[in-house]
Structure formats: C-alpha cells, structure tokens
Write an enzyme that holds these catalytic residues in place. Structure first.
Site, mmCIF file in Angstrom:
data_model
loop_
_atom_site.group_PDB
_atom_site.id
_atom_site.type_symbol
_atom_site.label_atom_id
_atom_site.label_comp_id
_atom_site.label_asym_id
_atom_site.label_seq_id
_atom_site.Cartn_x
_atom_site.Cartn_y
_atom_site.Cartn_z
ATOM 1 N N GLY A 1 3.855 -4.351 11.059
ATOM 2 C CA GLY A 1 2.925 -4.549 9.951
ATOM 3 C C GLY A 1 2.849 -3.365 9.000
ATOM 4 N N VAL A 2 1.641 -3.071 8.559
ATOM 5 C CA VAL A 2 1.450 -2.010 7.572
ATOM 6 C C VAL A 2 1.773 -0.646 8.201
ATOM 7 C CG1 VAL A 2 -1.049 -1.670 7.932
ATOM 8 C CG2 VAL A 2 -0.060 -1.294 5.687
ATOM 9 N N ASP A 3 1.537 -0.520 9.485
ATOM 10 C CA ASP A 3 1.845 0.720 10.211
ATOM 11 C C ASP A 3 3.343 1.026 10.108
ATOM 12 O OD1 ASP A 3 1.528 2.882 11.911
ATOM 13 O OD2 ASP A 3 1.131 1.694 13.714
ATOM 14 N N ASN B 1 -2.357 1.580 15.815
ATOM 15 C CA ASN B 1 -2.830 1.267 17.176
ATOM 16 C C ASN B 1 -3.200 2.590 17.843
ATOM 17 O OD1 ASN B 1 -0.450 2.323 18.732
ATOM 18 N ND2 ASN B 1 0.576 0.783 17.466
ATOM 19 N N ILE C 1 0.820 -1.223 0.000
ATOM 20 C CA ILE C 1 0.000 0.000 0.000
ATOM 21 C C ILE C 1 0.851 1.269 0.000
ATOM 22 C CG2 ILE C 1 -0.288 0.267 2.505
ATOM 23 C CD1 ILE C 1 -3.281 0.820 1.940
HETATM 24 N N1 AR6 Z 1 0.884 -3.084 2.322
HETATM 25 C C1 AR6 Z 1 -0.333 -3.677 2.394
HETATM 26 N N2 AR6 Z 1 -0.681 -4.527 3.396
HETATM 27 C C2 AR6 Z 1 0.243 -4.797 4.337
HETATM 28 C C3 AR6 Z 1 1.543 -4.217 4.324
HETATM 29 C C4 AR6 Z 1 1.848 -3.329 3.249
HETATM 30 N N3 AR6 Z 1 3.043 -2.729 3.158
HETATM 31 N N4 AR6 Z 1 2.225 -4.688 5.405
HETATM 32 C C5 AR6 Z 1 1.399 -5.531 6.068
HETATM 33 N N5 AR6 Z 1 0.207 -5.598 5.427
HETATM 34 P P1 AR6 Z 1 -1.313 -5.408 10.546
HETATM 35 P P2 AR6 Z 1 -3.664 -4.985 12.282
HETATM 36 C C6 AR6 Z 1 -0.998 -6.372 5.760
HETATM 37 O O1 AR6 Z 1 -0.731 -6.332 11.534
HETATM 38 O O2 AR6 Z 1 -3.999 -6.417 12.232
HETATM 39 C C7 AR6 Z 1 0.635 -2.775 14.017
HETATM 40 O O3 AR6 Z 1 1.774 -3.058 14.767
HETATM 41 C C8 AR6 Z 1 -0.873 -7.573 6.651
HETATM 42 O O4 AR6 Z 1 -0.401 -8.688 5.899
HETATM 43 O O5 AR6 Z 1 -0.443 -4.398 9.897
HETATM 44 O O6 AR6 Z 1 -4.755 -3.961 12.124
HETATM 45 C C9 AR6 Z 1 -0.129 -1.561 14.534
HETATM 46 O O7 AR6 Z 1 0.730 -0.599 15.110
HETATM 47 C C10 AR6 Z 1 -2.295 -7.771 7.111
HETATM 48 O O8 AR6 Z 1 -3.057 -8.485 6.128
HETATM 49 O O9 AR6 Z 1 -2.544 -4.540 11.211
HETATM 50 C C11 AR6 Z 1 -1.041 -2.159 15.544
HETATM 51 O O10 AR6 Z 1 -0.414 -2.343 16.796
HETATM 52 C C12 AR6 Z 1 -2.843 -6.339 7.175
HETATM 53 O O11 AR6 Z 1 -1.879 -5.532 6.481
HETATM 54 C C13 AR6 Z 1 -1.374 -3.506 14.966
HETATM 55 O O12 AR6 Z 1 -0.265 -3.856 14.137
HETATM 56 C C14 AR6 Z 1 -3.033 -5.783 8.572
HETATM 57 O O13 AR6 Z 1 -2.019 -6.284 9.419
HETATM 58 C C15 AR6 Z 1 -2.611 -3.459 14.086
HETATM 59 O O14 AR6 Z 1 -2.936 -4.738 13.665
#
Ligand code: AR6
Length: 177
Positions: A38-40, A30, A17
């Site tokens: 992750g995406v954050d 968060n 993204i």
């Molecule tokens: N582009 C698109 N999707 C992605 C990317 C990317 N670059 N990177 C990861 N994903 P998560 P949550 C996907 O864990 O479950 C964080 O630490 C990933 O494969 O990012 O809402 C925050 O700070 C998954 O399908 O978010 C919070 O503490 C999706 O994005 C916590 O994680 C969401 O995974 C939030 O958890």
C-alpha cells in the site's frame, strides 16, 4: 479559532502522496516500521533505501502512536510513520486508536515545525476501516487539533482510492455546511 477557520485549513485531493511538496507526509505503516504494501510500500520506494535504514533504528511503533524520520529522496522533508488500527467490528476501540494516530502525527509535525502535512486514509486499505467511518473520525480529530494550535497551518489528505476520496470529500463538505 472559529470552526470555519479550522476547516478552511483542511484540503482533500486525489493523488499519490509520495509526490507531495509538503513539510511532512504521513505513512500508514505497520508496527515493525520496516515497510509493507500500500502507501507504506510506495513511500519506501520513493524515499529510497535510506528510509528503511533510518526506520531500523526506531524500534517499531505501537498502534495509535507515531514516529518521525527524514524524507530522504522525497520532496517532503519528513515522513511521520503512524500505525492505524486493524478494523474488526468497530467495537474494539478502533475509532479512538485512529484518532490517536492523527493526534500523535500532528504533535510530531508541530514539534518539527512542519507547516504543511499530508495524510493518506490511514487504515482504509489493508486494515479494512470503512472509509465513511474513518472520514468522520479522522476529520474530527484533525479539526480538534487545529482548533488549539497554529502549526501545522495546513493539512491535506491525498487519497488514491476513489471511495476514500468520495467519503472524505463528502465529510469535509458537510462540516462546511
Ligand atoms: N498515495 C496515497 N494513498 C495511497 C497510496 C499512495 N501512493 N497507495 C495506497 N494508498 P494501506 P492501511 C491508499 O493499505 O490500511 C501496509 O502494508 C490506499 O488506497 O496502505 O493503514 C502497511 O505496512 C488506502 O486508501 O494502509 C501495513 O501493514 C490507504 O492508502 C498496512 O498496509 C491506506 O491503505 C496498513 O494498512
């Protein structure tokens, strides 16, 4: 607007993204809004330290709500930060909170005249939401908003995880019949 027109404004692709050339990308953050994994983590790395600086002034964000910042070094003009629910058993209001993330994000996008918006699979990573259930809730929530507003014109999910991609893609195909 006819339902078929609403679904034609939604697109689901695989990818990162952070590379999207849209008006706003949505961050699955968060409640501190001060970064994470992750995406954050990926969004903060790509946007640069100015994003964290701006986030420090926001005072956090509640689950189901959203806040907006500039995109800084991203191609997107804005980042909309929303906080998804942690999934427990599905009986703790998770679906309503997840739907609320999408509604709040789209409301902010419209207020900032964002015509194109990209979402990740909010809550489907660290927060443990089963992608098949999340796809159902998320696509319904976005379709309901698009049905009553012209802006955003287009919503795109950009999904890195293959299971999330399959789930969202299947759900969208189903709605299209
Ligand atoms: N582009 C698109 N999707 C992605 C990317 C990317 N670059 N990177 C990861 N994903 P998560 P949550 C996907 O864990 O479950 C964080 O630490 C990933 O494969 O990012 O809402 C925050 O700070 C998954 O399908 O978010 C919070 O503490 C999706 O994005 C916590 O994680 C969401 O995974 C939030 O958890």
């Amino acid at each position: 607007m006819a339902e078929s027109d609403v679904f034609s404004r939604i697109e689901i692709i695989r990818g990162d993204i952070t590379a999207q050339a849209v008006d706003a990308i949505v961050n699955a953050a968060n409640s501190s809004l001060l970064g994470g994994g992750g995406v954050d983590g990926a969004i903060h790395r790509a946007a640069g330290p100015e994003l964290l600086e701006e986030c420090r002034g926001l005072g956090g964000c509640e689950t189901g709500s959203a806040k907006i910042t500039r995109g800084h070094r991203l191609r997107a003009a804005y980042v909309i930060h929303t906080v998804g629910p942690v999934y427990r058993d599905g009986a703790q209001g998770e679906a309503e909170l997840l739907a609320s993330c999408y509604r709040a994000s789209l409301e902010l996008a419209a207020r900032h005249d964002c015509r194109t918006v990209a979402f990740p699979a909010i809550s489907c990573g660290a927060y443990g939401y089963p992608p098949e259930q999340a796809a159902d809730v998320s696509i319904s929530a976005v379709a309901a908003v698009l049905g009553r507003t012209e802006i955003p014109e287009r919503v795109r999910w950009v999904l890195l995880d293959p299971r999330a991609f399959e789930a969202y893609d299947a759900r969208l195909r189903q709605t299209r019949g």
